[in-house]
Design a protein around this motif. Structure first.
Motif, mmCIF file in Angstrom:
data_model
loop_
_atom_site.group_PDB
_atom_site.id
_atom_site.type_symbol
_atom_site.label_atom_id
_atom_site.label_comp_id
_atom_site.label_asym_id
_atom_site.label_seq_id
_atom_site.Cartn_x
_atom_site.Cartn_y
_atom_site.Cartn_z
ATOM 1 N N LEU A 1 40.323 -33.407 -69.927
ATOM 2 C CA LEU A 1 40.752 -33.913 -71.240
ATOM 3 C C LEU A 1 41.508 -32.864 -72.049
ATOM 4 N N ASN A 2 41.067 -31.602 -71.945
ATOM 5 C CA ASN A 2 41.800 -30.531 -72.644
ATOM 6 C C ASN A 2 43.228 -30.452 -72.134
ATOM 7 N N ALA A 3 43.371 -30.531 -70.801
ATOM 8 C CA ALA A 3 44.713 -30.468 -70.211
ATOM 9 C C ALA A 3 45.534 -31.675 -70.664
ATOM 10 N N ALA A 4 44.879 -32.847 -70.658
ATOM 11 C CA ALA A 4 45.590 -34.059 -71.055
ATOM 12 C C ALA A 4 46.115 -33.917 -72.485
ATOM 13 N N ALA A 5 45.228 -33.480 -73.390
ATOM 14 C CA ALA A 5 45.629 -33.353 -74.801
ATOM 15 C C ALA A 5 46.723 -32.302 -74.955
ATOM 16 N N ALA A 6 46.576 -31.174 -74.245
ATOM 17 C CA ALA A 6 47.578 -30.100 -74.361
ATOM 18 C C ALA A 6 48.929 -30.565 -73.815
ATOM 19 N N ARG A 7 48.895 -31.532 -72.906
ATOM 20 C CA ARG A 7 50.153 -31.991 -72.295
ATOM 21 C C ARG A 7 50.676 -33.282 -72.948
ATOM 22 N N GLY A 8 50.075 -33.679 -74.045
ATOM 23 C CA GLY A 8 50.671 -34.768 -74.818
ATOM 24 C C GLY A 8 49.876 -36.040 -74.941
ATOM 25 N N SER A 9 48.729 -36.119 -74.278
ATOM 26 C CA SER A 9 47.938 -37.337 -74.368
ATOM 27 C C SER A 9 47.260 -37.424 -75.746
ATOM 28 N N SER A 10 47.154 -38.641 -76.282
ATOM 29 C CA SER A 10 46.412 -38.819 -77.532
ATOM 30 C C SER A 10 44.983 -39.219 -77.164
ATOM 31 N N VAL A 11 44.020 -38.341 -77.452
ATOM 32 C CA VAL A 11 42.629 -38.567 -77.043
ATOM 33 C C VAL A 11 41.838 -39.029 -78.267
ATOM 34 N N ARG A 12 41.287 -40.236 -78.202
ATOM 35 C CA ARG A 12 40.592 -40.795 -79.374
ATOM 36 C C ARG A 12 39.133 -41.110 -79.056
ATOM 37 N N PHE A 13 38.248 -40.302 -79.611
ATOM 38 C CA PHE A 13 36.820 -40.566 -79.457
ATOM 39 C C PHE A 13 36.391 -41.597 -80.493
ATOM 40 N N ASN A 14 35.139 -42.045 -80.424
ATOM 41 C CA ASN A 14 34.609 -43.051 -81.363
ATOM 42 C C ASN A 14 35.502 -44.278 -81.456
ATOM 43 N N THR A 15 36.196 -44.584 -80.370
ATOM 44 C CA THR A 15 37.131 -45.710 -80.391
ATOM 45 C C THR A 15 36.793 -46.638 -79.233
ATOM 46 N N GLU A 16 36.461 -47.872 -79.585
ATOM 47 C CA GLU A 16 35.950 -48.804 -78.569
ATOM 48 C C GLU A 16 36.915 -49.961 -78.357
ATOM 49 N N LEU A 17 37.162 -50.264 -77.095
ATOM 50 C CA LEU A 17 37.966 -51.454 -76.785
ATOM 51 C C LEU A 17 37.117 -52.686 -77.068
ATOM 52 N N LEU A 18 37.676 -53.631 -77.828
ATOM 53 C CA LEU A 18 36.965 -54.890 -78.063
ATOM 54 C C LEU A 18 37.521 -55.975 -77.153
ATOM 55 N N THR A 19 38.819 -56.249 -77.292
ATOM 56 C CA THR A 19 39.441 -57.280 -76.446
ATOM 57 C C THR A 19 40.875 -56.862 -76.135
ATOM 58 N N PHE A 20 41.493 -57.578 -75.221
ATOM 59 C CA PHE A 20 42.917 -57.360 -74.982
ATOM 60 C C PHE A 20 43.554 -58.649 -74.476
ATOM 61 N N THR A 21 44.866 -58.726 -74.686
ATOM 62 C CA THR A 21 45.637 -59.833 -74.103
ATOM 63 C C THR A 21 46.840 -59.226 -73.420
ATOM 64 N N GLN A 22 47.370 -59.901 -72.420
ATOM 65 C CA GLN A 22 48.588 -59.393 -71.808
ATOM 66 C C GLN A 22 49.640 -60.470 -71.731
ATOM 67 N N ASP A 23 50.921 -60.013 -71.790
ATOM 68 C CA ASP A 23 52.045 -60.939 -71.643
ATOM 69 C C ASP A 23 53.038 -60.301 -70.675
ATOM 70 N N ASP A 24 54.249 -60.853 -70.611
ATOM 71 C CA ASP A 24 55.215 -60.359 -69.622
ATOM 72 C C ASP A 24 55.622 -58.910 -69.854
ATOM 73 N N ASP A 25 55.544 -58.458 -71.114
ATOM 74 C CA ASP A 25 56.069 -57.125 -71.416
ATOM 75 C C ASP A 25 55.010 -56.060 -71.639
ATOM 76 N N GLY A 26 53.779 -56.458 -71.800
ATOM 77 C CA GLY A 26 52.778 -55.424 -72.069
ATOM 78 C C GLY A 26 51.398 -55.980 -72.367
ATOM 79 N N VAL A 27 50.571 -55.094 -72.906
ATOM 80 C CA VAL A 27 49.177 -55.427 -73.189
ATOM 81 C C VAL A 27 48.912 -55.082 -74.656
#
Ligand code: FDA
Length: 578
Positions: free
Chosen positions: A124-150
């Protein structure tokens, strides 16, 4: 908020995905519903293929610095307690000299013992240092997908606020109770909640019991739960020799026990076999063995990796390793599709390639769980026997009688057979693929000369892992693995393979896909100083191996073809779906 890839979960699978994608330059957000990384050690064994993922990320040094090395992992003692009578030993994790050679020949990386709460921050340290946005305390509730994305709806657990994240793709790395798998309706096969275990994490200086027989696990046959009134307890080293996990069984039918610190001390002392050792309990938790794999791992723009799609017992240490390797398989494909270098059909190969692996490792771990009951059967214990019967049976092993000879033979055979719970080098290193992202070279299927579960099988056949050999440059040794990977396709050719280099340049331009080329042999980019490449490549000096970014052989040619550019273009078009 918008990103290219949303990763749900920051365990080994999700953390590896975020480190890989950010290294490849793909924007990604990784969310974890908890405030931090795993708060208990959990998985430890990081096998060669696991460490190789770190090596490709440039993080192997961090792993070596933080892990317990192989030579302190191998001595698995079976005993009545840590201080008690020894019943036998195994040399595991390839520390037996015979297996050590096999292990060293298979990879430039060594198996090591890296507790999960230390492994996850490295990624995770490497990911964050290389540009990833790391978000703790963040929970997926639901998702939908279509032709272009989620579009995912997530909850900020600090404020209880909800917001949407729009991504081109979503990776469900959300572990054993995956909400992503559930919402996708992916089919799961197998059973959850088989057998209950208690993990007591504690501090105690056990050097005097362990230093002279160093191992990462000590196994104790004691009266308890599991096998007709008797059980196997484990002391699992976290840090040598002061931090430990005591593992003890509980009866699932009686429900989850509520345990106090005093229970933790009692369990630790029972396993140590010496009540005078000072013990400081850090945490107590319960867990159940699962035996489940998904028969599909993707739908549309959503992919599931790790425990979300395969759950099994810790035997063979395949959990976190397979989880990271799922991501290693998937992320370069996502990168190429997102960059427009490959058609979305390339992503179907994730399903074709990783589903059989999920099934194989779950079945292997299940078989390994079945290795323990024969120990008790060999003792010929009466049904529902108590502590005294177990003591008598163990004492009887020492008797100089013909009856005891038979028991000893059965018990020793059962004990030796448990090696398959630890030394399955082939299961770890021989994972291979048949898919649209592998192009056959027309040669017939090759049968491994030895048991493929136990022994590593090195071959350059398409669909297999690139074999490791050492070559040299400027007098320094370099592994074939280090010539490849880092998100790019690579061609390895010999001294007469200049035409492949020209072909690669033209094909690379035509497809807009970087193709790295290395020649190996006398006077080439790399010297085949030991002659091992010549043998391993199974191609001539004018042949070629095409290696995928995940070190798998995509295709090979034994020698130069009539029109190398046309041949290579055809192969790349097949792989990339163009
Ligand atoms: P993992 O479960 O690690 O991570 C899931 C992530 O998803 C977490 O970050 C979680 O917070 C997050 N998450 C879940 N739902 C979410 C949501 N809705 N929104 C946002 N985030 C969400 N394996 C092994 O190989 N050797 C071993 O010795 C052991 N020992 C062991 C002991 C114990 C007690 C356990 C419980 C497990 C093991 N394992 C093991 C298994 C190993 O821990 C497991 O295989 C890996 O953690 C799997 O990694 P994943 O990343 O797939 O899931």
């Amino acid at each position: 908020m918008e990103t290219e890839v949303l990763i749900v979960g920051a365990g080994p699978a999700g953390a590896a995905a975020s480190a890989l994608l950010s290294t490849y330059g793909i924007a990604n957000v990784v969310i974890n519903k908890y405030p931090g990384v795993s708060n208990t050690p959990r998985a430890h064994i990081t096998n060669q293929r696991g460490v190789e993922v770190f090596r490709d990320l440039g993080l192997e040094g961090e792993v070596i610095k933080n892990a317990t090395p192989q030579h302190l992992m191998g001595e698995h003692v079976y005993a009545t307690s840590l201080a008690g009578r020894e019943l036998g030993r195994l040399r595991t994790w390839y520390t037996h000299p015979h297996f050590k050679a096999e292990h060293d020949l298979a990879s430039p990386s060594a198996v090591c013992d890296l507790p999960q709460h230390i492994l996850e921050p490295i990624l995770l340290n490497a990911a964050a240092a290389r540009g990833s946005s790391v978000r703790f305390n963040t929970e997926l509730l639901t998702f939908t997908q279509d032709d272009d994305g989620v579009t995912a709806t997530v909850k900020d657990r600090l404020t209880d606020g909800r917001y949407e994240i729009r991504a081109k793709y979503l990776i469900g790395a959300d572990g054993g109770n995956s909400a992503v798998v559930e919402q996708l309706g992916l089919p799961l096969v197998g059973k959850m909640g088989l057998g209950g275990s208690i993990n007591v994490v504690f501090e105690a200086d056990l050097s005097r019991f362990a230093e002279h027989r160093p191992g990462d696990m000590y196994w104790f046959i004691q009266p308890g739960v599991g096998h007709d009134g008797n059980g196997i307890g484990v002391l699992r080293m976290v840090r040598p020799w002061t931090r430990w996990i005591g593992v003890w069984g509980y009866d699932v039918a009686a429900g989850e026990p509520s345990l106090t610190e005093a229970d933790g001390i009692r369990i630790a002392h029972q396993l140590i076999g010496d009540d005078t050792v000072p013990v400081k309990v850090e945490s107590i938790s319960t867990w159940a063995v699962n035996d489940v794999y998904a028969t599909d791992n993707m739908k549309g723009r959503v992919f599931c990796v790790g425990d979300a799609v395969h759950r099994h017992s810790p035997m063979n240490g395949l959990g976190s390793n397979t989880s990271m390797q799922d991501s290693y398989n998937l992320c370069w494909k996502l990168m190429m599709v997102l960059r427009g270098q490959a058609a979305p059909s390339l992503l179907d190969s994730y399903r074709e390639e990783r589903l059989p692996v999920a099934k194989q490792i779950v079945q292997r771990a299940k078989k390994s769980d079945g290795l323990m009951p024969p120990l008790f059967m060999a003792l010929r214990l009466p049904p529902a026997s108590g502590a005294q019967a177990l003591r008598d049976a163990l004492d009887a092993l020492d008797a100089p009688t013909p009856e005891a000879t038979e028991r000893r033979r059965d018990f020793d055979a059962a004990l030796r057979a448990t090696i398959m719970g630890f030394n399955t080098h082939g299961v770890e290193t021989n994972q291979h693929y048949t898919s649209g992202a592998i192009v056959s070279d027309g040669t017939p299927d090759q049968v491994a000369p030895r048991d493929e579960e136990i022994y590593h099988f090195a071959t350059s056949r398409p669909g297999r892992h690139l074999p490791h050999v050492w070559v040299t440059r400027d007098q320094h040794r370099v592994s074939t693995f280090d010539l490849c990977g880092r998100g790019r396709f690579t061609l390895l050719t010999g001294i007469n393979g200049a035409a492949w280099r020209d072909a690669a340049e033209l094909v690379s331009k035509r497809f807009g896909v970087p193709l790295r080329v290395h020649s190996i042999g006398r006077g080439c980019d790399y010297e085949d100083s030991y002659g091992d490449y010549q043998t391993m490549s199974e191609t001539g000096e004018d042949g070629v191996l095409l290696i995928r970014p995940d070190h798998m052989v995509a295709w090979r040619a034994a020698s130069l073809t009539e029109d190398p550019e046309a041949t290579l273009a055809e192969v790349m078009a097949k792989i990339l779906g163009r």
